[in-house]
Design a protein around this motif. Sequence first.
Motif: not given
Lengths: 184, 251
Positions: A23, A26, A29-30, A131, B56, B58-59, B72
């Motif tokens: 989490r 994610r 990264y965003s 998210l 977001y 799938d990264l 991941l």
Amino acid sequence: MNVLNLFYRTRESRRMLENSRARLYRVAYSWCHNAALADDVVQETLMKAYRSLSQLRDPKAGQAWLFSILTNCYNDHFRRNREAENVDDTVLVEETTPESQTSQLQIIDRVRKAVGALPEGQRQAITLVDLEGFSYIEVAQILGIPIGTVMSRLCRARNALREKLLEEFKKQPELREAVLRRVK
Amino acid sequence: MKDQSFLSDEMLNAFVDNQLSTEEKEQVFAAIAQDAQLNQRVCELRSIHDLARLAYLDLPSAPGQDRVAGGLAGKRVRNAGLAACLVLCLGLVIGWLINPEVRSIGSIMAAQHPTGHTLIQAANLQNKSKVTKVLFHLNSGSPAMAREALDEVENVLKYYAHEGRKARVELITNGGGINLLRKETSPYPGRIRKMQKEYPNLKFVTCQNSIDRLKRDHGVVAHLLPGTVVIDSGVAQIMRRQQEGWAYIEV
């Protein structure tokens, strides 16, 4: 009994940390759209969180606490590199990625580019809400800003995305009917 | 016409994010049921919310990211299914913007409400001679949410049966929601069986993508309850149904 309780709580908290990596990644990264940087920030976040686990009294409040550490680590990274770039002026867009080479992923790219083009504060607010499903109060705690600011940033972010994305989507092809199967 | 000046953009966003009190939600709901423009605005906000989330899912993994736990590492971009979901999602938006019929029914679509009560009020706004089509969406694995979903579905079905009006109802599950329809995990298999017998106009639908993901990520093969309909993608099905004029209620 207290010792046992403490042991149990620490174990729970550690498990919470281990389970939170995906989490955190994610969201990181965003925010930066850079896999290596996001991974570094998450790693640093988890290490800091692990060291200060004893400060966490209520494991249920752990997620907001963890994401506030992520915010600090992320800000620290850019603070260290302030002479190199100003985060608010940077459009975080990847020019060449495996995704951009796959035409099927054009839409994901478009959405990510649009999110990447948002100002830093708006990007952080919208990703935490969309998210991770944090409430506005939690986002205010995580980012250390008033709840009114969370709401206005979110509002501006959604308006910007709406203008940028929904116009483009009108050009998309028609939908096809799917095949249904029934389980006997 | 009711004064809608209290509905700022911030308020509509808070409505979409489920941050309002029940009373405030009632107010917003009543306002959007009367105002097509507001309703369109809420739909657009919800689409943006869904798109951001889907983008977001799938990264890319970080270089040398072997230390990453939780699935991941080594995860490849599940491009085809996800891209299809997104295309369909966009299709919904276009269809919704273009199609006036869908827009008129949209007063129900925009509603995300915890009680069947308001749904019924909204249903009354529709033309009584038409078949009402309602889509419920469950993506949580929590038994409490599953029970709430079944309660809502049953409320609606009972209401229409009692009024002698035609209705079609689908409960679509994806993500954790598929637990409700798995033999191994379903908390209410008996109740589902009973509802299927009692209401032929009710369908339980689940998502192939979620089943595949369960197998890939956790190595679990899902066995479904009898009568469950499997659809390629839950998100895509929701988009299609919305285009066809189904009311959409997220549980």
